[in-house]
Motif scaffolding. Structure first.
Motif, short mmCIF file in Angstrom:
data_model
loop_
_atom_site.label_atom_id
_atom_site.label_comp_id
_atom_site.label_asym_id
_atom_site.label_seq_id
_atom_site.Cartn_x
_atom_site.Cartn_y
_atom_site.Cartn_z
N ALA A 184 36.00 43.75 33.57
CA ALA A 184 34.60 43.95 33.24
C ALA A 184 34.41 43.94 31.73
N PRO A 242 30.90 41.10 35.81
CA PRO A 242 31.06 42.55 35.72
C PRO A 242 31.02 43.02 34.27
N ASP A 296 31.80 44.62 40.35
CA ASP A 296 32.14 43.38 41.05
C ASP A 296 33.59 43.46 41.49
N HIS A 336 35.97 46.14 37.67
CA HIS A 336 35.56 47.27 36.85
C HIS A 336 36.51 48.47 36.97
#
Length: 971
Positions: A146, A211, A238, A242
């Motif tokens: 992310a 993300p 996502d 993350h």
């Protein structure tokens, strides 16, 4: 970016060895139309620099920067070797990811591959894979993280409550294209979750494009549920992308450092979320390497980090990625740092500041690569590899380093000689006419070389130029050129293709010294090419000058007018190249391998060239020039005084005797050495005799050569080293299998013991050349005593007493076979101390050998594990390193305990700083180049034995060679 497709994968390959595997890799790239056939040489050259083994059974062969011109299209080919291939670094490879990259795109695939290296089972699974799809799946498994960086932070937002902070974070992610309006709506529908320590979190999977994590903090003090608000995280979730960010956020809370984000700036927020503690020491360092933190500089960084007393962690300063161990190669490579990006290093505990200073200094110094300063106003953060800027001009009055190749000091204007450009047609219609043109040019080139040999009047210059004559007469070279012409090429194209192919084959032996010898072949080729193209070099100026050139061939050095040439400076080359050897023989100060920036000098630029320190200073100030002139005058005065007393016995100021002898590469130089004050020959390199012949020299030839030196010495001792070839010095008529590391392979005594007949012939020739009546046409008159002819035979590359005994057995047998009156009557058999084990085992050797002679060049190289011709590390291969001095001390102590003597025949013996140290260690003989003999004798007369012993103790007490030189300089 490079991507891996199933069509790029070749299954079930087989290879006899790593060479074969690399050849297949090159062929696969060529067959796919990605590269020209010449790219193959770049693959081998890259492996010669360092192994491309990555881990988990994967190697990533790719070309050098120079070979990029042969890349036609960016792409990769993956070769699977189920049975595995033993790579040249000892690792086992099951998959070659062969890369053809026109820029820095190979770094993308490298970073992608690092994700699979933590899985120990990958190598086994790659070997067992039965489909291209399976291999692609294993290699393509990557981790998507992310996004968190300064742009996803929304600090000091004027919000009235935590919901507005959540929406501010969502809006920031929408602006960046990470989410769409559905994500913003989802966050508006749900209240943030309290994490504690003033932090809240809101998240959603809806509307996520990529993300990411945002943090919004309030502009003014804000409270929620009776708690001061630090900030609200907005997470675009996502899959598992993350997860790492949430784990670091949890770690932050567990450490109680959540409140540290309150009113913090972006750099502090990113540092805490990256895992850096508030108590950690941190420091930034900018990556200056042209191609970023790729494998080679990453290895250097990891090595420095591992040497520190505390763990060091690192991250990209401009991102929110987790800090990783700077001691992990895969983690460091996976950072993907590009030129201009800053690295943030952190460490905790005692010694943290020292550790950070060490790693940051290493980064600023280039991590083993030459680097240029970064000017943010002039370059982008991530330039493409083919956008590398041209060399910047050398600054005025600033010393610039190179490799010390020939001692001396020179002050003169520069004469810059660029490599001539040969323009010629690639094709011709009349092969017969082209062959005749080539034959005429070869004959003319041969006549030019013969003329140069005559002008040289013997010595190393004539020896090397004679080798060039033999190269020019090579029938295989001529045949290869003729074949090229018959295929439609011009005389020029056919000839140069033959030369270039032969030179590349020699350079591919993965040995720097052999690569330098390939320059001899190209020198010969350019001579003929110059005749064919009617190209002549520009005339040098009539006044004294320093010759500046990219590289220079031996015949070019031989042509130099020593009355005008004050010094030699080259961008390329090493201290063992023939051109450097000839510069020393001609007494021309030389600095080589100084880098491409020296070619930015203009004609007439005044230079100070220091061939002892290996540096040049362009456009010096009047003050620096005056100081250099004073040094030059002082040197000339000392040389004149030393020359006047050159025949005096070599002694220290208080009368301690130390013999000073000559190192010779040719028996013809013995008389000159005596004229310069030599008290004997401490090293006769007999391999030059073998190199000068197209086949093994017979007994009579060798006897005549050795006798020339013995007679010229007129009763002074001769130390002759037995044939020291193989590895870095091959003989064309004695083929040796190609070796990954020739310096650690079949060379010296190891090689000659495999052919005892060759060694026996040489030993017999030496013994017979030193016979009391040898060289005398008529028997001496009755009652006339002949001078003795002391012969000392020295065995090279001895590692222990077993090798010495094997050679001693041959000598003993010859002494029994040859009548006493036909062989040497004053004989000693000793060993050359070049291998650390020889010094460590000196007590066992001293009981059997007659003497030791320390070859400090190789002893330093093997002790410090630094190739003395390495373009970057060679300056660190200093014989005054305390570890080398301790080995010399051990050798002397063992020898003197048995009543044996010890000499030093390496470059250290003529180092003015080292001479007192060696004497203080107890060395009995110093053997130096003939030109250095008067100066070394004069240096001995400048100190007492007691002072020398004090300097030796001082040197042994230091930790580094730099500390040794600093301590001795202070004295």
């Amino acid at each position: 970016m490079l991507t891996l497709r199933q069509d790029d994968i070749l299954l079930d390959c087989r290879a006899d060895d790593w060479h074969d595997a690399l050849e297949q890799a090159a062929a696969s790239l060529h067959a796919a139309g990605l590269v020209a056939s010449a790219y193959r040489d770049g693959l081998f050259a890259r492996e010669a620099q360092s192994s491309t083994f990555l881990g988990s059974g994967i190697a990533i062969p790719h070309g050098t920067a120079e070979s990029r011109v042969h890349v036609r299209a960016t792409g990769i080919r993956v070769l699977q070797f189920p049975a595995g291939v033993e790579w040249h670094d000892g690792n086992r490879v099951h998959v070659l990811v062969s890369i053809a990259a026109q820029s820095d795109e190979h770094l993308d695939i490298l970073r992608q591959l690092t994700h699979v290296l933590d899985d120990d089972s990958v190598a086994e699974r790659l070997a067992a894979a039965e489909s291209a799809e399976e291999v692609a799946t294993l290699l393509s498994r990557s981790v998507v993280e992310a996004r968190l960086d300064a742009d996803t932070l929304c600090l000091g937002f004027p919000a009235r409550d935590i919901r507005e902070l959540a929406l501010a974070g969502a809006a920031r992610l929408r602006q960046l294209g990470c989410v769409d309006s559905d994500f913003v709506s989802a966050l508006a529908e749900q209240p943030p979750v309290r994490l504690g320590q003033g932090l809240w979190l809101t998240s959603s999977h809806r509307g996520v494009e990529a993300p990411a994590l945002a943090l919004a903090t309030p502009e003014a003090a804000l409270r929620e549920a009776d708690e001061t608000v630090t900030g609200v995280f907005s997470l675009a979730a996502d899959g598992q992308a993350h997860r790492g960010l949430l784990e670091r956020l949890l770690a932050l809370l567990e450490s109680g450092e959540g409140p540290s984000l309150r009113d913090a700036d972006a750099a502090t927020v990113l540092a805490r979320l990256a895992g850096e503690s508030a108590s950690a020491h941190t420091r930034l360092a900018r990556v200056l390497n042209a191609h970023g933190l790729h494998a080679r500089p990453a290895k250097q960084l990891v090595q420095v980090a591992r040497e520190q007393a505390v763990p060091v962690r690192v991250r990209l300063a401009d991102g929110g990625g987790q800090t990783v161990s700077a001691a992990s190669l895969t983690k460091v490579i996976n950072l993907g740092a590009r030129r201009g990006q800053q690295l943030s290093f952190s460490a905790e505990g005692e010694g943290a500041e020292a550790a950070l200073s060490a790693v940051c200094q290493a980064v600023e110094d280039g991590l083993g690569e030459a680097v240029l300063p970064f000017d943010e106003s002039r370059e982008h953060i991530a330039p493409r590899e083919d956008d590398t800027p041209p060399p910047e001009p050398l600054p005025a009055d600033a010393p610039h380093p190179g490799i010390a190749a020939s001692p001396g000091l020179a002050i003169a204007p520069a004469f810059v000689l660029t490599t001539p450009r040969f323009d010629y047609p690639e094709h011709a219609d009349d092969p017969a006419a082209e062959v005749r043109r080539l034959e005429t040019a070869i004959r003319e080139g041969g006549e030019q070389l013969k003329a140069l040999v005559r002008e040289a009047k013997g010595g190393e210059v004539a020896q090397i130029l004679s080798m060039h004559e033999e190269m020019l007469e090579d029938p295989e070279l001529y045949q290869a050129a003729r074949e090229g012409i018959q295929e439609g090429g011009s005389a020029e194209a056919g000839w140069w293709e033959a030369i270039d192919t032969a030179a590349r084959s020699q350079a591919m032996l993965a040995d720097p010294l052999l690569a330098e010898r390939a320059a001899d072949l190209r020198d010969v080729g350019r001579r003929v090419l110059g005749v064919l193209c009617n190209v002549k070099l520009p005339d040098p100026p009539d006044h004294p000058y320093i010759l500046v050139t990219d590289d220079i061939g031996p015949s070019d050095v031989a042509r130099l007018d020593t009355a005008r040439v004050r010094g030699l400076l080259t961008a390329r080359g090493g201290a063992t190249a023939h051109s450097a050897i000839l510069a020393r023989a001609l007494g021309i100060p030389a600095v080589v391998g100084a880098g491409a920036r020296v070619m930015t000098l203009t004609n007439g630029t005044e230079l100070i060239l220091d061939g002892e320190r290996g540096r040049i200073t362009p456009s010096p100030t009047a003050e620096r020039r005056s100081a250099a002139e004073q040094r030059l005058v002082e040197r000339e005065r000392r040389e004149a005084e030393a020359w006047a007393t050159r025949f005096a016995e070599a002694r220290t100021r208080d009368g301690h005797r130390v013999e000073v002898a000559a190192n010779l590469g040719n028996t013809a130089h013995a008389a000159d050495a005596v004229e310069r004050g030599a008290e004997g020959v401490g090293l006769l390199r007999t391999e030059f005799l073998f190199m000068a012949h197209a086949k093994l020299p017979d007994l009579e030839t060798q006897i005549a050569e050795y006798r020339e030196a013995i007679d010229a010495l007129d009763g002074r001792p001769l130390v002759a080293r037995t044939l020291d070839v193989g590895g870095d010095k091959p003989l064309p008529y004695w083929p040796v299998p190609q070796e990954t590391n020739p310096f650690l392979g079949l060379r010296g005594i190891r090689l000659t013991l495999t052919r005892p007949d060759v060694l026996e012939t040489q030993l017999r020739a030496l013994l017979m050349a030193a016979a009391p009546a040898a060289g005398v046409d008529q028997a001496p008159a009755a009652g006339v005593n002949q001078k003795p002819k002391p012969l000392r035979i020295m065995l090279p590359m001895i590692k222990d007493v077993a090798e010495f005994r094997a050679a001693r057995e041959i000598v003993d047998r010859l002494l029994a076979e040859i009548p006493a009156e036909e062989r040497a009557s004053d004989l000693q058999l000793g060993v050359m101390v070049e291998v650390p084990s020889c010094a460590l085992l000196a007590p066992s050797l001293a009981a059997e050998v007659d003497f030791f002679s320390v070859g400090t060049n190789d002893l330093t190289q093997y002790t410090l594990a630094i190739d003395r011709d390495h373009p970057v590390l060679s300056a660190e291969a200093d014989g005054l390193h305390p570890s080398v001095l301790k080995l010399i001390e051990m050798t002397v102590a063992a020898a003197h305990a048995q009543g044996k003597w010890v000499g030093v025949c390496g470059e250290l013996a003529s180092d003015a700083t080292a001479v007192p140290v060696l004497v203080g260690l107890g060395v009995d003989e110093l053997s130096v180049s003939a030109r250095q003999i008067p100066l070394v004798k004069a240096r001995l007369a400048e100190f007492d034995l007691a002072d020398a012993q004090t300097q030796a103790r001082l040197a042994l007490a230091q930790a580094t060679s730099e500390a040794v030189r600093d301590a001795l300089e202070v004295r």
